[in-house]
Scaffold this active site. Structure first.
Site, PDB file in Angstrom:
ATOM      1  N   LYS A 143       0.847  -1.199   0.000  1.00 52.72           N
ATOM      2  CA  LYS A 143       0.000   0.000   0.000  1.00 52.72           C
ATOM      3  C   LYS A 143       0.882   1.248   0.000  1.00 52.72           C
ATOM      4  CE  LYS A 143      -3.925   1.962   2.611  1.00 52.72           C
ATOM      5  NZ  LYS A 143      -4.748   1.783   3.827  1.00 52.72           N
ATOM      6  N   SER A 183      -9.612   1.671   3.076  1.00 55.36           N
ATOM      7  CA  SER A 183      -8.759   2.421   2.167  1.00 55.36           C
ATOM      8  C   SER A 183      -7.738   1.563   1.423  1.00 55.36           C
ATOM      9  CB  SER A 183      -8.022   3.506   2.941  1.00 55.36           C
ATOM     10  OG  SER A 183      -7.160   2.920   3.912  1.00 55.36           O
ATOM     11  N   SER A 218      -9.697  -0.568   7.318  1.00 52.79           N
ATOM     12  CA  SER A 218      -9.152  -0.402   5.979  1.00 52.79           C
ATOM     13  C   SER A 218      -8.441  -1.620   5.393  1.00 52.79           C
ATOM     14  CB  SER A 218      -8.185   0.784   5.942  1.00 52.79           C
ATOM     15  OG  SER A 218      -8.915   1.982   5.938  1.00 52.79           O
TER      16      SER A 218
END
Lengths: 483, 488
Positions: free
Chosen positions: B79, B154, B178
């Site tokens: 990420k 996210s 997330s």
């Protein structure tokens, strides 16, 4: 109407640990001398994702200071974020302490012409220094070498009333911090900085006046002058029937004036809250006791002891205790030569040695002089082997080179000539060569004696023992009366 | 067409160790999948194909020379809010455009030490603020199961990549859900470890007291494998726990006979749960019971305050965490003319997205003089109550089970104009995050439209081994994780 001033001081002192407050970067005493931005890392540059880790040594020194200031130590220390935007603050917040500072409710004893007085200390907490900004030709440059250097903030109660007290407090606190070994106390390098909270009110009134805060006072001189100026400014405002506005003031050193920086309405809301990156730091009693054992004798106590034990004058004692390195040096020298008077040793240290330190811009430890060497030198001086002037010359050389004073005396043949036979021959020669001056002496012009003295000294390059020479000169001249 | 890119990590490791495949081939297969699907999914912000192949070749050499490492040659996606040395790291934000970290996050260091091949950086909601990856400064990511749907967020890029075979596993981060919510939406496994289990050093902070790095994988065993590599004390992160790290892959299959599983009724009633989610949950519970677990209904009475508490604490922390993005040292700076204040306003005004600005405003307000006690302090007190809910629950049971999300993946754009509706997506994922307990989402079925449903497991603090064991037992019985989206 008479007015009384009420003054509180906030002191920021850099702590000279090996590494910075929240990262492993080295702490450099005078970052201004370094290539900019060379002692930095992701943490003190606040790169994304970097995290702070509390420097345990700073907590230790903070506890030590808290003990020296007689305060209550916080068993659980919480670090807090203090938010404001400024380019010298890389994270956009300073990690400081807010609700639970390391120490509260302490005091510092100061000495003024009115005697000893306790000044309350409201709080002591740990935080980090900011970066340094340089404004050049319309641009601002930032040096982060200073960012993250540990600071102790020490806030006094508003319990001082005169410039003398403010100065005494500031200097005593400086001496304490130096004695505790966490600062070199060098004001010029910005290691200790002051902010003064000042208000005035009619002497008869109980109600405190509106206060102003004077920031960025970086020397004792600036502190004293700014405090004095601000007190007078406020008094004349009140005398003219005007009001003091609560605001933050700056100090213009050149003009010798305080000037408004921002008013209460413009003041920051720092939005303090506990820093979630730093779990509370617990301070167990055992740790405090361990540190208490390391607490050195503080300057004021030491000064009183010096006056009592060594019979030193107030002024000399004060000069010696201001720096524990010097105080230790003095005591060690005294210990080596109990027959020398401590006052004599103190005089040589505060006179010649201080002069040399200042002239060469060195610390005592950087110089070549040590207590054994000073003791040896003063022994030679004390027994009359060398005179005052020669002692000064040798001291300077020992200071510069560290060579043993006895070696220098021998090598240079600097020992005083006290030997009667040598002096007799010398004096006889001088007197025989100047019959006119002899006649003057014999006719009662005794001032000529000094002239003869000068001649003998000239012949011996100043090495003749003056006392001996004077005695022998008189004897030789009187003898001529009958010849 | 199924390829090497569809292997789980442990399957790939078996083939690598038996020399049936090379890491180079494996990475090539993943890169081919990226080439085939990425234009429709947009999981990556920055793919380092060349670097990945070089790392794979190096891993092959190391394996030949006898080196053993837990992830040697396994292609992993990361990420974009986790710092990678030498690879642009933007956090999905325009304000960090061009920022190349000079250091690796501790988690990345662990991955590299274990021989993993770093594929690149995945898309996310800007600064991890969002539940759909629509808040990215660099375009949306599409759910591989239905391209009109969000992948969740996210960590939407990481979840989509693992789901569609653009990586064998990925790192995500979980502040309020997330990792778990996108895992649920994309039909994969997402693990949020206990707070402090994995170092946060190098993770670009959103809310420091909540952020945790977690793995996204295709099965529970892979999650255990990655956790074993990532977990452990870190002198650079004071909030990281010193507890020793067990080998989480060991003892996974010991079963759940006699395990007491709590079903929080507050996670069922009146929380806008879709019928398909309720049905999948019911079936999952039956399945767990069948495996010998004892099911106990219980209450987590402060659940309803979770979202409000979370949005006070997380935004308060974020408002200060994001203060460092000021245009002074890195990322973009917009300051042609004008004052310092104008530089801040322009840089942050243009560099930060709407949702991020909204949360900074909320957090700034929360911490302001006069509001701090009413909001921040009160939220902290409620957080303690929520923690106590879990403490009390775990006195009765070993594990808690509930839905990961109330709904399956929603449509792109569906909640974009209604942030509050978007916040409600996290209703079940937020309370365990506030409590700091380990929790994970495991696939537990599909709705009528073929969208995956996630089942959330929760365990007491630092009891990841227990958590993984329960999830593993469930997965072995159902095999929902075996179903993969087909895009090519």
């Amino acid at each position: 109407m008479k007015y009384e001033a009420v003054i509180g001081l906030e002191v920021h002192a850099q702590v000279h640990t090996r590494t910075k407050m929240y990262c492993g970067c080295p702490v450099i005493e005078d970052t201004g001398q370094l290539e900019p931005n060379t002692y930095v890392c992701p943490v003190c540059l606040a790169l994304p994702g970097a995290l702070p880790v509390v420097n345990r040594r700073v907590v230790e020194l903070g506890i030590l200071t808290g003990l020296a200031l007689n305060g209550t130590l916080q068993p659980v220390n919480v670090f807090a974020r203090k938010s404001y935007f400024y380019p010298d603050l890389p994270k956009g917040y300073q990690i400081s302490q807010y609700e639970l500072p390391l120490m509260t409710n302490g005091y510092l004893e100061i000495e003024t012409s009115n005697g000893i007085k306790k000044i309350g200390i409201t709080r002591l907490h740990m935080e980090e220094d900011t970066a340094k900004l340089y404004h050049e030709a319309g641009k601002t440059l930032i040096d982060f070498n200073r960012a993250g250097i540990p600071l102790l903030e020490i806030v006094s109660a508003p319990e001082m009333h005169t410039v003398e007290e403010v100065k005494a407090y500031a200097m005593t606190l400086r001496d304490v911090l130096v004695t505790l070994g966490l600062s070199t106390g060098d004001m010029e390098k910005g290691q200790i900085r002051f902010e003064a909270n000042i208000s005035v009110h009619p002497e008869k009134s109980q109600k405190l006046g509106t206060r102003t805060e004077v920031k960025n006072l970086n020397s004792f001189r600036a502190l004293a002058k700014a405090t004095d100026y601000e007190i007078q400014r406020q008094i004349s405002l009140l005398r003219d029937g005007e009001m003091v506005i609560q605001q933050t003031m700056g100090w213009d050193e050149q003009q010798g004036k305080t000037y408004p920086q921002r008013s209460k309405e413009e003041s920051h809301d720092y939005r303090y809250f506990p820093d979630p990156d730093i779990p509370p730091v617990e301070i167990p009693t055992l740790w405090i006791e361990e540190i208490r054992n390391q607490l050195p004798e503080l300057p004021l106590a030491k000064k009183q002891r010096f006056i009592k034990t060594y019979r030193l004058g107030h002024y000399d004692a004060q000069l010696l205790v201001a720096d524990y390195v010097i105080a230790d040096f003095f005591e060690e020298t005294v210990g080596r030569r109990p027959n020398l008077s401590p006052q004599d040793i103190a005089n040589w240290i505060t006179g010649e040695i201080f002069r040399l330190l200042k002239e060469r811009q060195l610390t005592l430890k950087e110089s070549g002089i040590t207590p054994p060497k000073l003791a040896k030198l003063l022994q030679l001086w004390h027994t009359g082997t060398i005179n005052n002037n020669v002692t000064k010359v040798i001291l300077a050389e020992v200071f510069n080179t560290g060579i043993d004073p006895e070696v220098i005396v021998k090598r240079e043949g600097l020992a005083q000539i006290s030997d009667a036979q040598t002096l007799n021959t010398l004096i006889d020669g001088v007197i025989t060569a100047h019959p006119q001056q002899v006649t003057q002496y014999l006719h009662g012009k005794h001032a000529v004696l000094s002239w003869f003295m000068g001649q003998v000294m000239k012949e011996t390059q100043g090495k003749a023992n003056p006392k001996e020479v004077q005695n022998l000169l008189r004897i030789h001249l009187e003898q001529r009366r009958f010849s | 067409m199924s390829t090497l890119a569809d292997l789980t990590i442990h399957e790939a490791l078996d083939l690598l160790d038996s020399r049936e495949i090379s890491a180079f081939e494996l990475t090539q297969a993943v890169l081919s999948r990226v080439a085939a699907t990425e234009d429709r999914v947009h999981a990556y912000l920055n793919l380092d194909a060349e670097g990945a192949l070089a790392q794979a070749a190096k891993a092959d050499k190391e394996r030949l020379s006898g080196l053993q490492a837990a992830l040697l040659g396994i292609p992993i996606a990361v990420k974009d809010n986790i710092s990678t040395q030498g690879i642009e790291t933007t956090c999905g934000s325009k304000i960090l455009k061009g920022y190349i970290p000079p250091f690796d996050a501790t988690a990345i260091k662990h991955l590299k030490d274990a021989g993993a091949v770093i594929l690149g950086k995945t898309n996310q909601d800007e600064f991890a603020m969002g539940s759909s990856t629509e808040n990215s400064g660099y375009g949306v990511t599409h759910n591989p199961w239905n391209l009109d749907r969000v992948p969740g967020g996210s960590s939407g890029g990481s979840a989509a990549a693992v789901s569609v075979g653009e990586a064998l596993g990925a790192l995500g981060t979980d502040t309020g859900g997330s990792v778990r919510q996108p895992a649920a939406f994309c039909g994969i496994v997402g693990l949020r470890p206990s707070y402090g289990r994995i170092s946060r050093y190098g993770l670009i902070a959103f809310a420091s007291s909540l952020d945790q790095i977690g793995p996204l994988t295709r099965d529970v065993e892979d999650a255990a494998l990655l956790l074993s590599v990532l977990a452990g004390a870190d002198p650079r992160d004071s909030t990281c726990r010193p507890n020793p790290v067990p080998t989480y892959t060991e003892g996974l299959d010991t079963g759940i006979k006699g395990l007491r599983i709590g079903i929080p009724t507050d996670y069922l009633a009146g929380q806008g749960i879709q019928p398909a989610v309720a049905k999948a949950l019911k079936e999952a519970l039956a399945c767990l019971e069948e495996a010998g677990a004892e099911l106990v209904e219980l209450r987590l009475p402060h659940t309803q305050y979770g979202i409000a508490t979370y949005y006070l604490i997380a935004t308060a922390e974020a408002s200060t965490n994001l203060a460092r993005f000021d245009g002074v040292r890195y990322g973009i700076r917009i300051a042609e003319e004008g004052t310092l204040e104008q530089m801040y306003a322009q840089t942050r005004g243009q560099g930060l997205g709407e949702e991020v600005k909204r949360r900074i405003m909320l957090g700034t307000y929360t911490l302001s003089a006069g509001y701090y006690d009413a909001y921040y302090i009160k939220a902290q007190k409620v957080r303690t109550l929520i923690k106590q809910d879990f403490d009390q629950a775990f006195e009765q049971v070993d594990i808690l089970v509930g839905p990961t999300t109330p709904t399956t993946a929603f449509k792109l754009g569906e909640h974009i104009t209604d942030p509050l509706q978007m916040y409600l997506e996290d209703i079940f994922t937020i309370p365990p995050a506030l409590a700091g307990i380990p929790c994970m989402s495991v696939p537990c079925g599909f709705d009528a439209e073929g969208l995956p449903v996630g089942l959330q497991f929760m365990a007491p603090p630092m009891e990841e081994a227990q958590l993984l064991k329960a999830a593993y037992a469930y997965e072995k019985m159902t095999r929902w994780n075996k179903r993969r989206p087909v895009l090519c």
